[in-house]
Design a protein around this motif. Structure first.
Motif, PDB file in Angstrom:
ATOM      1  N   GLY A   1     -48.867  34.035   0.149  1.00 32.32           N
ATOM      2  CA  GLY A   1     -47.952  35.148   0.020  1.00 32.32           C
ATOM      3  C   GLY A   1     -47.101  35.571   1.215  1.00 32.32           C
ATOM      4  O   GLY A   1     -46.445  36.726   1.218  1.00 32.32           O
ATOM      5  N   VAL A   2     -46.998  34.553   2.169  1.00 33.44           N
ATOM      6  CA  VAL A   2     -46.090  34.615   3.369  1.00 33.44           C
ATOM      7  C   VAL A   2     -45.494  33.287   3.615  1.00 33.44           C
ATOM      8  O   VAL A   2     -46.075  32.155   2.795  1.00 33.44           O
ATOM      9  N   PRO A   3     -44.223  33.202   3.809  1.00 30.36           N
ATOM     10  CA  PRO A   3     -43.733  31.917   4.381  1.00 30.36           C
ATOM     11  C   PRO A   3     -44.648  31.201   5.128  1.00 30.36           C
ATOM     12  O   PRO A   3     -45.307  31.425   6.063  1.00 30.36           O
ATOM     13  N   VAL A   4     -44.520  29.713   5.102  1.00 32.58           N
ATOM     14  CA  VAL A   4     -45.220  28.692   5.944  1.00 32.58           C
ATOM     15  C   VAL A   4     -44.349  28.476   7.052  1.00 32.58           C
ATOM     16  O   VAL A   4     -43.070  28.124   6.714  1.00 32.58           O
ATOM     17  N   PRO A   5     -44.582  28.648   8.319  1.00 34.74           N
ATOM     18  CA  PRO A   5     -43.659  28.483   9.484  1.00 34.74           C
ATOM     19  C   PRO A   5     -43.296  27.033   9.368  1.00 34.74           C
ATOM     20  O   PRO A   5     -44.304  26.087   9.017  1.00 34.74           O
ATOM     21  N   ASP A   6     -42.379  26.693   9.883  1.00 35.25           N
ATOM     22  CA  ASP A   6     -41.825  25.342   9.835  1.00 35.25           C
ATOM     23  C   ASP A   6     -42.950  24.262  10.695  1.00 35.25           C
ATOM     24  O   ASP A   6     -42.928  23.230  10.401  1.00 35.25           O
ATOM     25  N   ASP A   7     -43.205  24.879  11.852  1.00 29.44           N
ATOM     26  CA  ASP A   7     -43.993  23.864  12.821  1.00 29.44           C
ATOM     27  C   ASP A   7     -45.507  23.770  11.751  1.00 29.44           C
ATOM     28  O   ASP A   7     -45.755  22.404  11.778  1.00 29.44           O
ATOM     29  N   ALA A   8     -45.915  24.416  10.998  1.00 28.70           N
ATOM     30  CA  ALA A   8     -46.995  24.356  10.214  1.00 28.70           C
ATOM     31  C   ALA A   8     -46.918  23.422   9.042  1.00 28.70           C
ATOM     32  O   ALA A   8     -47.554  22.321   8.785  1.00 28.70           O
ATOM     33  N   ALA A   9     -45.803  23.671   8.535  1.00 29.45           N
ATOM     34  CA  ALA A   9     -45.321  22.742   7.303  1.00 29.45           C
ATOM     35  C   ALA A   9     -45.017  21.234   7.915  1.00 29.45           C
ATOM     36  O   ALA A   9     -45.350  20.461   7.316  1.00 29.45           O
ATOM     37  N   GLY A  10     -44.665  21.215   9.131  1.00 32.05           N
ATOM     38  CA  GLY A  10     -44.444  19.751   9.687  1.00 32.05           C
ATOM     39  C   GLY A  10     -45.832  19.083   9.842  1.00 32.05           C
ATOM     40  O   GLY A  10     -45.946  17.746   9.774  1.00 32.05           O
ATOM     41  N   ILE A  11     -46.733  19.792  10.437  1.00 30.55           N
ATOM     42  CA  ILE A  11     -48.029  19.288  10.460  1.00 30.55           C
ATOM     43  C   ILE A  11     -48.834  19.020   9.405  1.00 30.55           C
ATOM     44  O   ILE A  11     -49.318  17.776   9.104  1.00 30.55           O
ATOM     45  N   ARG A  12     -48.571  19.794   8.503  1.00 31.32           N
ATOM     46  CA  ARG A  12     -49.794  19.730   7.379  1.00 31.32           C
ATOM     47  C   ARG A  12     -48.917  19.304   6.114  1.00 31.32           C
ATOM     48  O   ARG A  12     -49.472  18.515   5.398  1.00 31.32           O
ATOM     49  N   GLY A  13     -47.599  19.434   6.083  1.00 34.50           N
ATOM     50  CA  GLY A  13     -46.938  18.669   5.012  1.00 34.50           C
ATOM     51  C   GLY A  13     -46.891  19.691   4.008  1.00 34.50           C
ATOM     52  O   GLY A  13     -46.589  19.297   2.693  1.00 34.50           O
ATOM     53  N   ILE A  14     -47.413  20.924   3.858  1.00 37.26           N
ATOM     54  CA  ILE A  14     -47.282  22.132   3.051  1.00 37.26           C
ATOM     55  C   ILE A  14     -46.379  23.144   3.436  1.00 37.26           C
ATOM     56  O   ILE A  14     -46.474  23.830   4.209  1.00 37.26           O
ATOM     57  N   THR A  15     -45.501  23.094   2.243  1.00 37.02           N
ATOM     58  CA  THR A  15     -44.319  24.133   2.398  1.00 37.02           C
ATOM     59  C   THR A  15     -44.588  25.340   1.587  1.00 37.02           C
ATOM     60  O   THR A  15     -45.125  25.427   0.669  1.00 37.02           O
ATOM     61  N   THR A  16     -43.650  26.325   2.085  1.00 37.76           N
ATOM     62  CA  THR A  16     -43.522  27.534   1.158  1.00 37.76           C
ATOM     63  C   THR A  16     -43.223  27.276  -0.285  1.00 37.76           C
ATOM     64  O   THR A  16     -43.680  27.767  -1.229  1.00 37.76           O
ATOM     65  N   GLU A  17     -42.221  26.272  -0.258  1.00 37.39           N
ATOM     66  CA  GLU A  17     -41.722  26.000  -1.601  1.00 37.39           C
ATOM     67  C   GLU A  17     -42.847  25.342  -2.653  1.00 37.39           C
ATOM     68  O   GLU A  17     -43.012  25.616  -3.949  1.00 37.39           O
ATOM     69  N   ALA A  18     -43.653  24.540  -1.787  1.00 38.54           N
ATOM     70  CA  ALA A  18     -44.601  23.970  -2.659  1.00 38.54           C
ATOM     71  C   ALA A  18     -45.728  24.643  -3.081  1.00 38.54           C
ATOM     72  O   ALA A  18     -46.531  24.453  -3.906  1.00 38.54           O
ATOM     73  N   LEU A  19     -45.820  25.834  -2.293  1.00 40.85           N
ATOM     74  CA  LEU A  19     -46.972  26.838  -2.992  1.00 40.85           C
ATOM     75  C   LEU A  19     -46.415  27.903  -3.717  1.00 40.85           C
ATOM     76  O   LEU A  19     -47.221  29.031  -4.208  1.00 40.85           O
ATOM     77  N   ALA A  20     -45.140  28.012  -3.823  1.00 45.93           N
ATOM     78  CA  ALA A  20     -44.362  29.054  -4.896  1.00 45.93           C
ATOM     79  C   ALA A  20     -45.171  29.010  -6.253  1.00 45.93           C
ATOM     80  O   ALA A  20     -45.230  27.844  -6.885  1.00 45.93           O
ATOM     81  N   GLY A  21     -45.760  29.971  -6.790  1.00 50.58           N
ATOM     82  CA  GLY A  21     -46.437  30.131  -8.092  1.00 50.58           C
ATOM     83  C   GLY A  21     -47.575  29.724  -8.118  1.00 50.58           C
ATOM     84  O   GLY A  21     -48.403  29.476  -9.233  1.00 50.58           O
ATOM     85  N   ALA A  22     -48.234  29.047  -7.045  1.00 52.77           N
ATOM     86  CA  ALA A  22     -49.604  28.724  -7.064  1.00 52.77           C
ATOM     87  C   ALA A  22     -50.760  29.685  -7.060  1.00 52.77           C
ATOM     88  O   ALA A  22     -50.305  30.920  -6.661  1.00 52.77           O
ATOM     89  N   PRO A  23     -52.006  29.455  -7.298  1.00 54.94           N
ATOM     90  CA  PRO A  23     -52.902  30.727  -7.402  1.00 54.94           C
ATOM     91  C   PRO A  23     -53.075  31.289  -5.931  1.00 54.94           C
ATOM     92  O   PRO A  23     -52.850  30.234  -5.275  1.00 54.94           O
ATOM     93  N   THR A  24     -53.593  32.304  -5.872  1.00 55.29           N
ATOM     94  CA  THR A  24     -53.649  32.977  -4.572  1.00 55.29           C
ATOM     95  C   THR A  24     -55.106  32.874  -4.113  1.00 55.29           C
ATOM     96  O   THR A  24     -55.899  32.268  -4.922  1.00 55.29           O
ATOM     97  N   PHE A  25     -55.495  33.164  -3.111  1.00 54.49           N
ATOM     98  CA  PHE A  25     -56.948  32.999  -2.396  1.00 54.49           C
ATOM     99  C   PHE A  25     -57.796  33.825  -3.381  1.00 54.49           C
ATOM    100  O   PHE A  25     -59.008  33.451  -3.939  1.00 54.49           O
ATOM    101  N   ALA A  26     -57.315  35.025  -3.783  1.00 50.85           N
ATOM    102  CA  ALA A  26     -58.225  36.037  -4.684  1.00 50.85           C
ATOM    103  C   ALA A  26     -58.371  35.089  -6.031  1.00 50.85           C
ATOM    104  O   ALA A  26     -59.359  35.475  -6.662  1.00 50.85           O
TER     105      ALA A  26
END
Length: 153
Positions: free
Chosen positions: A48-73
């Motif tokens: 529900g928040v943007p993934v910072p570029d540094d975290a995306a670079g480390i984990r390979g998980i981007t804001t765009e990749a998570l768009a529309g995914a289920p939430t933690f809830a």
């Protein structure tokens, strides 16, 4: 312990990845494996928040990749069902349980807000201490849920 865990059908391994290390970071990956190495869920919840570029670079998980995914809830019921009554190994227990507690607190705060809004509509009033009550209740619920997982590590 490791040898016993590998033959225990009720033994699970849990791991999380987050958007960072700051206080308002959110979980972006949640994985659970059983003792046979089978992946039960390996979920990429939308934080529900943007993934910072540094975290995306480390984990390979981007804001765009998570768009529309289920939430933690959305995955909470499945996660609870998987962990209930199981022994749970968490490599970095304090880190992962802390983030699970954080997500659970946010989940229960959302729930408290919805219930308070419904009560306000029904009664025409809003309790004066609504924020404090919601925080106390949410933290207690999150602690109860995360303690049951954390105590089995």
């Amino acid at each position: 312990m490791a040898a016993a865990a590998l033959v225990d059908p009720d033994f699970l391994v849990l791991d999380t990845e987050t958007t960072g290390l700051d206080d308002d970071a959110r979980i972006v990956e949640l994985a659970v494996l059983n003792s046979r190495g089978e992946v039960l869920p390996d979920t990429l919840p939308d934080p529900g928040v943007p993934v910072p570029d540094d975290a995306a670079g480390i984990r390979g998980i981007t804001t765009e990749a998570l768009a529309g995914a289920p939430t933690f809830a959305d995955v909470l019921v499945q996660l609870t069902g998987l962990l209930d009554g199981k022994r749970c190994l968490i490599y970095n227990k304090w880190y992962d349980v802390g983030w699970l507690r954080h997500e659970l607190t946010l989940h229960y705060l959302d729930r408290a807000a919805r219930e308070t809004a419904e009560e306000a509509v029904r009664t025409g009033t809003v309790p004066e201490d609504v924020r404090e009550r919601a925080l106390v209740w949410a933290r207690a619920q999150a602690t109860a849920c995360s303690t049951s997982c954390g105590s089995r590590t």
